[in-house]
Design a protein around this motif. Structure first.
Motif, PDB file in Angstrom:
ATOM      1  N   HIS A 189      -7.276  12.689 -58.558  1.00  0.00           N
ATOM      2  CA  HIS A 189      -7.414  12.985 -57.131  1.00  0.00           C
ATOM      3  C   HIS A 189      -6.217  12.437 -56.376  1.00  0.00           C
ATOM      4  CE1 HIS A 189      -9.983   9.241 -56.004  1.00  0.00           C
ATOM      5  NE2 HIS A 189      -9.892   9.212 -57.316  1.00  0.00           N
TER       6      HIS A 189
ATOM      7  N   THR B 157     -13.342   7.119 -60.142  1.00  0.00           N
ATOM      8  CA  THR B 157     -13.914   8.441 -60.536  1.00  0.00           C
ATOM      9  C   THR B 157     -13.450   8.972 -61.908  1.00  0.00           C
ATOM     10  OG1 THR B 157     -12.361  10.096 -59.609  1.00  0.00           O
ATOM     11  CG2 THR B 157     -13.970   9.176 -58.083  1.00  0.00           C
TER      12      THR B 157
ATOM     13  N   SER C 267      -7.012   8.054 -51.688  1.00  0.00           N
ATOM     14  CA  SER C 267      -8.474   7.934 -51.680  1.00  0.00           C
ATOM     15  C   SER C 267      -8.937   6.816 -52.609  1.00  0.00           C
ATOM     16  CB  SER C 267      -9.162   9.261 -52.005  1.00  0.00           C
ATOM     17  OG  SER C 267      -8.561   9.924 -53.061  1.00  0.00           O
ATOM     18  N   SER C 268      -8.262   6.634 -53.743  1.00  0.00           N
ATOM     19  CA  SER C 268      -8.630   5.518 -54.635  1.00  0.00           C
ATOM     20  C   SER C 268      -8.497   4.191 -53.908  1.00  0.00           C
ATOM     21  CB  SER C 268      -7.710   5.482 -55.864  1.00  0.00           C
ATOM     22  OG  SER C 268      -7.984   6.561 -56.703  1.00  0.00           O
TER      23      SER C 268
ATOM     24  N   ALA D 244     -12.367  10.529 -48.172  1.00  0.00           N
ATOM     25  CA  ALA D 244     -12.934   9.793 -49.312  1.00  0.00           C
ATOM     26  C   ALA D 244     -14.109   8.933 -48.863  1.00  0.00           C
ATOM     27  CB  ALA D 244     -11.859   8.922 -49.953  1.00  0.00           C
TER      28      ALA D 244
ATOM     29  N   MET E 294     -17.219  11.061 -47.721  1.00  0.00           N
ATOM     30  CA  MET E 294     -17.869  11.663 -48.905  1.00  0.00           C
ATOM     31  C   MET E 294     -18.675  10.603 -49.648  1.00  0.00           C
ATOM     32  SD  MET E 294     -16.801  14.995 -49.362  1.00  0.00           S
ATOM     33  CE  MET E 294     -17.580  15.045 -50.950  1.00  0.00           C
ATOM     34  N   ASP E 295     -18.079   9.443 -49.796  1.00  0.00           N
ATOM     35  CA  ASP E 295     -18.747   8.348 -50.502  1.00  0.00           C
ATOM     36  C   ASP E 295     -20.053   7.965 -49.809  1.00  0.00           C
ATOM     37  OD1 ASP E 295     -18.673   6.208 -52.527  1.00  0.00           O
ATOM     38  OD2 ASP E 295     -18.403   4.881 -50.804  1.00  0.00           O
TER      39      ASP E 295
ATOM     40  N   LEU F 240     -11.279   3.652 -51.333  1.00  0.00           N
ATOM     41  CA  LEU F 240     -12.588   3.340 -51.898  1.00  0.00           C
ATOM     42  C   LEU F 240     -12.637   1.932 -52.477  1.00  0.00           C
ATOM     43  CD1 LEU F 240     -13.292   6.858 -53.379  1.00  0.00           C
ATOM     44  CD2 LEU F 240     -14.560   5.766 -51.538  1.00  0.00           C
TER      45      LEU F 240
ATOM     46  N   THR G  77      -9.478  15.086 -53.668  1.00  0.00           N
ATOM     47  CA  THR G  77     -10.423  14.058 -53.223  1.00  0.00           C
ATOM     48  C   THR G  77     -11.799  14.680 -52.996  1.00  0.00           C
ATOM     49  OG1 THR G  77      -8.694  12.713 -52.235  1.00  0.00           O
ATOM     50  CG2 THR G  77     -10.908  12.421 -51.346  1.00  0.00           C
TER      51      THR G  77
ATOM     52  N   GLU H   7     -21.567   9.855 -56.464  1.00  0.00           N
ATOM     53  CA  GLU H   7     -20.704  10.856 -57.097  1.00  0.00           C
ATOM     54  C   GLU H   7     -19.499  10.216 -57.784  1.00  0.00           C
ATOM     55  OE1 GLU H   7     -21.543  14.303 -56.998  1.00  0.00           O
ATOM     56  OE2 GLU H   7     -23.364  13.280 -56.368  1.00  0.00           O
ATOM     57  N   LEU H   8     -19.411   8.898 -57.784  1.00  0.00           N
ATOM     58  CA  LEU H   8     -18.201   8.266 -58.330  1.00  0.00           C
ATOM     59  C   LEU H   8     -18.051   8.448 -59.832  1.00  0.00           C
ATOM     60  CD1 LEU H   8     -18.145   5.001 -56.208  1.00  0.00           C
ATOM     61  CD2 LEU H   8     -16.447   6.819 -56.167  1.00  0.00           C
TER      62      LEU H   8
ATOM     63  N   LEU I 210     -15.101  13.696 -55.370  1.00  0.00           N
ATOM     64  CA  LEU I 210     -16.213  12.990 -54.730  1.00  0.00           C
ATOM     65  C   LEU I 210     -17.406  13.902 -54.459  1.00  0.00           C
ATOM     66  CD1 LEU I 210     -13.989  10.646 -52.647  1.00  0.00           C
ATOM     67  CD2 LEU I 210     -15.574   9.940 -54.426  1.00  0.00           C
TER      68      LEU I 210
END
Lengths: 174, 174
Positions: free
Chosen positions: A133, A129, A137-138, B140, B143-144, A141, B27, B151-152, B31
């Motif tokens: 954040h 992103t 979460s990174s 995360a 949301m993704d 993802l 986060t 949204e990334l 996102l």
């Protein structure tokens, strides 16, 4: 195709980062990593994550007090690549297809401060992103992208505890 | 199609959960959520997240000391749905397509303990992986999915700080 993902946790400050690092480890496990190398001495993290892994199944490992340079060197010797998550890196969406051509991926997850050599030792510096954040979460993802979402409903061998998905309330086998 | 996602943080213990709740909020922002309602009184979280949002752009809000029942009631009155993340819920992969038919989605992110009425007040109780991990990674991933990864790479209006993605090192505009 990616088949072996492990996490290297860098910059962990014992006690202070215990909770966040535990979230990092459990996220790694739940999304299909084989284990986590903790580049700090914090036996409490290893113990609590191993305890969860024992009850919920599978064989996720935590190696306490790992030498991060040695982990990286040995990983590369075995043909693995190193992906460092940093807010400043290339966009994940631009780099992930190339990363996925490899079998062995070590994902480096830094806390607030990391040694600056990591930017050069990494094969890829990747930003999820390009916004501030959470390393948790990174990690979630990129793990999800590495396995194309295929690890979301994994079954764990030898589990003492297992959730039965349900609309309301809590059900599990044990 | 989902157009308005907000997060309700439940069960936050002031001080003790400050760091994890800050990760939840950042986060959510990174996102694509519009804001977070914090069902506890912890002005420090609101201040630090608002400070990040001011520097990095956009208009993410944090409402401190929100009444969670009121937030849910008003959200439903406006036609929104409520999705509670819990290890025990239905598999995300089974429920997410139905959830995505709605425009307004309130994602409830609990800390260790949440009031049990939330299971009944939620339209969906959803589990990301049915394994113990982290409310930050669960958030995360949902949301993704809600935004199909769209949204990334958001651009934020009025940003003082902006990363320039780069292979090595750190570059940003400010």
């Amino acid at each position: 195709m990616v088949s072996d993902v492990r996490v290297l946790r860098l910059g962990h400050r014992p006690e202070r980062d215990q909770r966040v690092t535990t979230h990092v480890a459990l996220t790694a496990r739940a999304l299909g990593a084989k284990g986590m190398y903790l580049a700090a001495n914090d036996e409490g993290v290893r113990r609590s994550v191993t305890d969860v892994a024992n009850r919920w199944g599978g064989d996720f490992f935590v190696e306490n007090n790992a030498s991060w340079k040695k982990v990286i060197r040995e990983w590369k010797d075995e043909g693995g690549i190193v992906v460092h998550l940093t807010m400043y890196g290339l966009r994940m969406t631009d780099a992930v297809d190339e990363i996925k051509e490899h079998e062995k991926v070590l994902v480096v997850v830094g806390a607030e401060k990391v040694p600056s050599d990591i930017y050069d030792l990494a094969d890829y510096n990747i930003s999820v992103t390009t916004q501030p954040h959470s390393e948790i979460s990174s990690l979630a993802l990129i793990m999800d992208r590495l396995f194309d979402g295929g690890e979301l409903n994994r079954e764990y061998p030898d589990a003492e505890m297992k959730i039965i998905p349900t609309e309301r309330g809590k059900r599990f086998e044990n």
